[in-house]
Design an enzyme around this catalytic site. Structure first.
Site, mmCIF file in Angstrom:
data_model
loop_
_atom_site.group_PDB
_atom_site.id
_atom_site.type_symbol
_atom_site.label_atom_id
_atom_site.label_comp_id
_atom_site.label_asym_id
_atom_site.label_seq_id
_atom_site.Cartn_x
_atom_site.Cartn_y
_atom_site.Cartn_z
ATOM 1 N N ARG A 102 42.918 60.455 43.382
ATOM 2 C CA ARG A 102 42.174 60.801 42.161
ATOM 3 C C ARG A 102 42.306 62.304 41.984
ATOM 4 O O ARG A 102 41.883 63.082 42.833
ATOM 5 C CB ARG A 102 40.703 60.410 42.288
ATOM 6 C CG ARG A 102 39.845 61.052 41.218
ATOM 7 C CD ARG A 102 38.461 60.493 41.129
ATOM 8 N NE ARG A 102 38.477 59.162 40.550
ATOM 9 C CZ ARG A 102 37.398 58.534 40.076
ATOM 10 N NH1 ARG A 102 36.221 59.130 40.126
ATOM 11 N NH2 ARG A 102 37.498 57.331 39.576
ATOM 12 N N HIS A 129 43.558 55.743 33.855
ATOM 13 C CA HIS A 129 42.734 55.138 34.906
ATOM 14 C C HIS A 129 43.140 53.661 35.036
ATOM 15 O O HIS A 129 42.366 52.761 34.693
ATOM 16 C CB HIS A 129 41.258 55.275 34.521
ATOM 17 C CG HIS A 129 40.298 55.085 35.662
ATOM 18 N ND1 HIS A 129 40.707 54.843 36.957
ATOM 19 C CD2 HIS A 129 38.933 55.110 35.696
ATOM 20 C CE1 HIS A 129 39.640 54.726 37.730
ATOM 21 N NE2 HIS A 129 38.553 54.884 36.996
ATOM 22 N N GLN A 132 40.873 50.908 36.775
ATOM 23 C CA GLN A 132 39.718 50.499 35.979
ATOM 24 C C GLN A 132 40.132 49.471 34.928
ATOM 25 O O GLN A 132 39.413 48.486 34.688
ATOM 26 C CB GLN A 132 39.102 51.736 35.298
ATOM 27 C CG GLN A 132 37.885 51.425 34.465
ATOM 28 C CD GLN A 132 36.691 51.033 35.309
ATOM 29 O OE1 GLN A 132 36.306 51.757 36.219
ATOM 30 N NE2 GLN A 132 36.090 49.886 35.026
ATOM 31 N N ASP A 220 33.023 55.195 26.820
ATOM 32 C CA ASP A 220 33.043 56.031 28.021
ATOM 33 C C ASP A 220 32.321 57.332 27.687
ATOM 34 O O ASP A 220 32.055 57.621 26.509
ATOM 35 C CB ASP A 220 34.510 56.295 28.432
ATOM 36 C CG ASP A 220 34.645 57.052 29.745
ATOM 37 O OD1 ASP A 220 33.668 57.059 30.537
ATOM 38 O OD2 ASP A 220 35.717 57.645 29.990
ATOM 39 N N CYS A 260 33.034 51.811 31.978
ATOM 40 C CA CYS A 260 33.585 52.023 33.322
ATOM 41 C C CYS A 260 32.557 52.607 34.277
ATOM 42 O O CYS A 260 32.714 52.500 35.483
ATOM 43 C CB CYS A 260 34.830 52.904 33.247
ATOM 44 S SG CYS A 260 34.494 54.568 32.642
ATOM 45 N N ARG A 288 36.306 45.983 40.141
ATOM 46 C CA ARG A 288 37.161 47.044 40.692
ATOM 47 C C ARG A 288 37.649 46.622 42.073
ATOM 48 O O ARG A 288 38.813 46.795 42.425
ATOM 49 C CB ARG A 288 36.371 48.365 40.818
ATOM 50 C CG ARG A 288 35.981 49.018 39.505
ATOM 51 C CD ARG A 288 37.168 49.560 38.762
ATOM 52 N NE ARG A 288 37.940 50.516 39.527
ATOM 53 C CZ ARG A 288 37.675 51.815 39.646
ATOM 54 N NH1 ARG A 288 36.643 52.338 39.001
ATOM 55 N NH2 ARG A 288 38.443 52.623 40.378
HETATM 56 N N1 NVA Z 1 36.497 59.561 31.525
HETATM 57 C C1 NVA Z 1 35.732 59.617 32.753
HETATM 58 C C2 NVA Z 1 35.902 58.343 33.519
HETATM 59 C C3 NVA Z 1 35.127 58.286 34.810
HETATM 60 C C4 NVA Z 1 35.388 57.020 35.587
HETATM 61 C C5 NVA Z 1 36.173 60.817 33.572
HETATM 62 O O1 NVA Z 1 37.390 61.066 33.615
HETATM 63 O O2 NVA Z 1 35.331 61.503 34.137
HETATM 64 N N1 CP Z 2 34.584 54.038 37.003
HETATM 65 C C1 CP Z 2 34.876 54.837 38.027
HETATM 66 O O1 CP Z 2 36.041 55.162 38.288
HETATM 67 O O2 CP Z 2 33.800 55.223 38.767
HETATM 68 P P1 CP Z 2 33.753 56.371 39.880
HETATM 69 O O3 CP Z 2 34.019 57.676 39.159
HETATM 70 O O4 CP Z 2 32.401 56.292 40.465
HETATM 71 O O5 CP Z 2 34.842 56.123 40.895
#
Ligand code: NVA
Ligand code: CP
Length: 302
Positions: A102, A129, A132, A220, A260, A288
């Site tokens: 990540r 992502h 997800q 989101d 998500c 997930r």
């Molecule tokens: N768009 C959000 C998704 C988190 C799972 C982010 O990138 O923070």
């Molecule tokens: N939806 C998601 O990726 O959650 P986290 O940021 O908690 O991993």
């Protein structure tokens, strides 16, 4: 399939086959059937951003598959002190059987795959992502039975989630409508991908028009990780882009809602709509685990 770097790496057939495997693994877990398909294997999990779901579901999933998972924070890795990703990739490939990462830049994930010799899984970048989306598609299929003929609507920021939703939903055969304010559109590469789907795809700033007749409504956060200093400006830009009663009235009766998570109640979604659809949203979070186990088995099983 060697890696999972972005949604467009997957054909419709590959997605369906992953969802079928996820169903099977979910069944085995729910029925106490041992499924050590990755016995003795180790997954490294590099995190340059926070996570609850991704970290815990990958780690638990790896244990359930008979392997182990290693949490690698970029704060502790030499990568955080400037060791090139090319070298990190080659070193980690000597110890591990797979890497989940990540991070911010999509290029970093692509480079890890390019220079390493083990499967790489994208656990979120600023661009996409995919894990997800596989969980979301699994959830949609559980609730709706099939994808064909469904209308998928996303409301809010044209961010990593929007980019991946568009590619995933169009690939499996849903119609897609996106409501985003001007200046916050999805990535140009994704819009180019969507162009080839003709009138299956719509993008506008007219929220209720986009939501009309939707079977799935998704949203989101307005400010993603790394954009916290833009939060006030974004709150103003996204003010009308909320999943609320008016949106749900425009959608089909029986429409489901996906998020998500983490969610910001009364920003991108009202508390009322969130709680009315909590079953779907937390099934989505659970999925997930099952979807990612399918990805790991497909990529790592020897
Ligand atoms: N768009 C959000 C998704 C988190 C799972 C982010 O990138 O923070
Ligand atoms: N939806 C998601 O990726 O959650 P986290 O940021 O908690 O991993």
């Amino acid at each position: 399939m060697k890696h999972l770097l972005k949604m467009s790496d997957l054909s419709r057939e590959e997605i369906i086959s992953l969802l079928n495997l996820a169903d099977q693994l979910k069944y085995e877990q729910k029925h106490g059937i041992t499924h050590h398909r990755l016995a003795g294997q180790t997954l490294g999990m590099i995190f340059q951003k926070s996570s609850t779901r991704t970290r815990v579901s990958f780690e638990a999933g790896m244990y359930q598959l008979g392997g182990s998972a290693m949490f690698l924070s970029s704060r502790d890795l030499q990568i955080g002190r400037g060791e090139p990703v090319q070298d990190t990739a080659r070193v980690l490939s000597r110890y591990l059987d797979g890497i989940m990462i990540r991070t911010f830049a999509q290029q970093e994930v692509e480079d890890l795959a390019r220079y390493g010799s083990i499967p790489v899984i994208n656990g979120l970048t600023d661009y996409c992502h995919p894990c997800q989306i596989l969980a979301d598609l699994l959830t949609i299929r559980e609730y709706k039975g099939a994808f064909e003929g469904l209308k998928f609507c996303y409301i809010g920021d044209g961010n990593n989630m929007a980019n991946s939703h568009i590619v995933g939903a169009l690939t499996v055969g849903m119609k897609v409508s996106i409501a985003c304010p001007k200046g916050y559109h999805p990535h140009p590469d994704v819009l180019k991908f969507a162009e080839s789907y003709g009138d299956q795809f719509q993008l506008s700033d007219q929220v209720l028009e986009m939501a009309a007749g939707a079977d799935v409504v998704a949203t989101d956060v307005w400010a993603s990780m790394g954009q916290e200093d833009e939060a006030a400006q974004r709150a103003a830009a996204f003010a009308g882009f909320q999943v609320n009663d008016a949106v749900m009235e425009a959608a089909n009766p029986g429409a489901m809602v996906l998020h998500c998570l983490p969610a910001h109640r009364e920003e991108e979604i009202t508390e009322k709509v969130f709680e009315a659809h909590a079953d779907e949203i937390f099934d989505e979070a659970e999925n997930r685990l099952h979807a990612q186990k399918a990805v790991m088995v497909r990529l790592m099983q020897k």
